[in-house]
Design an enzyme around this catalytic site. Sequence first.
Site, mmCIF file in Angstrom:
data_model
loop_
_atom_site.group_PDB
_atom_site.id
_atom_site.type_symbol
_atom_site.label_atom_id
_atom_site.label_comp_id
_atom_site.label_asym_id
_atom_site.label_seq_id
_atom_site.Cartn_x
_atom_site.Cartn_y
_atom_site.Cartn_z
ATOM 1 N N THR A 84 0.830 -1.211 0.000
ATOM 2 C CA THR A 84 0.000 0.000 0.000
ATOM 3 C C THR A 84 0.862 1.257 0.000
ATOM 4 O O THR A 84 0.476 2.287 -0.557
ATOM 5 C CB THR A 84 -0.919 -0.015 1.237
ATOM 6 O OG1 THR A 84 -1.845 -1.076 1.072
ATOM 7 C CG2 THR A 84 -1.677 1.276 1.410
ATOM 8 N N SER A 88 1.273 -7.515 -1.095
ATOM 9 C CA SER A 88 1.935 -8.563 -0.300
ATOM 10 C C SER A 88 1.037 -9.753 0.022
ATOM 11 O O SER A 88 1.524 -10.787 0.483
ATOM 12 C CB SER A 88 2.556 -7.985 0.971
ATOM 13 O OG SER A 88 1.614 -7.840 2.007
ATOM 14 N N THR A 145 1.646 -4.296 4.289
ATOM 15 C CA THR A 145 1.449 -4.677 5.695
ATOM 16 C C THR A 145 0.907 -6.096 5.863
ATOM 17 O O THR A 145 1.081 -6.708 6.912
ATOM 18 C CB THR A 145 0.464 -3.716 6.391
ATOM 19 O OG1 THR A 145 -0.794 -3.771 5.701
ATOM 20 C CG2 THR A 145 0.980 -2.293 6.421
ATOM 21 N N ASP A 146 0.217 -6.611 4.811
ATOM 22 C CA ASP A 146 -0.551 -7.844 5.011
ATOM 23 C C ASP A 146 0.298 -9.064 5.361
ATOM 24 O O ASP A 146 -0.136 -9.913 6.148
ATOM 25 C CB ASP A 146 -1.428 -8.125 3.789
ATOM 26 C CG ASP A 146 -2.636 -7.195 3.727
ATOM 27 O OD1 ASP A 146 -2.922 -6.538 4.755
ATOM 28 O OD2 ASP A 146 -3.289 -7.118 2.686
HETATM 29 C C1 SIN Z 1 -0.214 -5.216 0.920
HETATM 30 O O1 SIN Z 1 -0.012 -5.863 1.941
HETATM 31 O O2 SIN Z 1 0.572 -5.227 -0.055
HETATM 32 C C2 SIN Z 1 -1.450 -4.388 0.782
HETATM 33 C C3 SIN Z 1 -1.968 -3.896 2.067
HETATM 34 C C4 SIN Z 1 -1.040 -2.979 2.792
HETATM 35 O O3 SIN Z 1 0.113 -2.742 2.462
HETATM 36 O O4 SIN Z 1 -1.525 -2.414 3.816
#
Ligand code: SIN
Length: 322
Positions: A13, A63, A96-97
Site C-alpha cells: 500500500t 503482499s 502490511t498484510d
Molecule cells: C499489501 O499488503 O501489499 C497491501 C496492504 C497494505 O500494504 O496495507
Amino acid sequence: MSQKIVFLGMGGTIAGKAASPDDNVGYKAAQVGVQELLAAVPGLAAVLGGWEATAEQVVQLDSKDMHNVAWRALALRAMHYLAMPDVAGLVVTHGTDTLEETAYFLSRVLPAGLLGAKPVIMTCAMRPATSQLPDGPQNMLDATVVACTPGARGVTVVCAGVVHDARHVRKVHPYRLNPFDSGEAGPLGFVEEGIVRLVHAWPAAAIAAVPSGNLESAHWPRVEIVLSHAGATGALVRSMAAHPGADPVCGIVVAGTGNGSIHQDLEAALREVQAQGVHVVRSTRCALGQIVGNPRGDVSHFGVTDLDPFKARIALMLDLMV
Ligand code: SIN
C-alpha cells in the site's frame, strides 16, 4: 568511508495508487517505484546527516500475493548489500498484510555475521501514496532514523512510530494506521521526534538456519497451515495427501484451539498423513501467548512450536530445507 542506507522496494500500500486522494481503501497496491517513494520523504536528508540513500526495486507486489521467488530475491539482495562495507543498513518497503512473515523469514535466513552488526528495517503504510494524508513518508523517515541509529541491528518493523521485533510482530487490525502489535513481548521501542527510545534490546541475530546456497536451490518444501475449529473435519488434510500434484505437501502447521488442542476428526487425518511422512507441528490460533507444555509429560503426537501459525509455517519450511 561515507556510509549509505539502501532502500529495497517490495510493493504494498505504501506504493499504492487510488483514483482519488480521499480514497484510502479502493486503491491498487504496488504501483509506485521505491525511488519515487524515497524522493517524496520530506526531511530525509537531515536524518541521513550526510549519508547517501540508494534504492532498488526487488519486486512490486501486493503482499497478499507474496511468494518464495520474491523472498529468495529479497534475501539475496539483502545479503549482497549488507556485505558491503559502506552500507550501514537496509530499509525494506513492503505491504502490511504479510510483512510479519517476510520480517521473520529475513530474521531466520540473513547471516548472523551481518545481522549482528547492521539493521534491516521493514516499513509500510496503511494509506496509499496518493492519499491526501499518506502515512508512508513518515514511516519511511522513522525507518531511516532507526537505520541510522548507532548500535541498531537485527530485523525490525517500524510503523506509526513503533519499533517491533520480527519475532513477535503481528498485524492485528485491517484499517488503523498503527495495525501492528507485539503481543505479550511488547514493542522494542519508539521513534519520537527523530530519536529512537528503546525499551528492549535490539534483536539478537539468529544463527542463519539455511545456507544461502540452499535458498538459491529450486525447491522450497511446501508447508501448509490448517485450522482447528468447531465442525473441523479431516477432509482438507486427506485431500492434500490424496492429490499431491507436482509439489506434494511436506509439512503442516495446525493452528489449534486454545492450548493447541485439535478437533478429533482433524487430528485423526493429521495422524494418517504424519504416518505417510508429512511433518506436523502444533501452534495455537490464540492471538496472545504460546502453547504451554505439560511438565508431567506431553502426550501429543505432534511437535509443538512457540511461534504463531504463520511464522511456524516459515520455520518448518526452513527446517525442512537444511
Ligand atoms: C499489501 O499488503 O501489499 C497491501 C496492504 C497494505 O500494504 O496495507
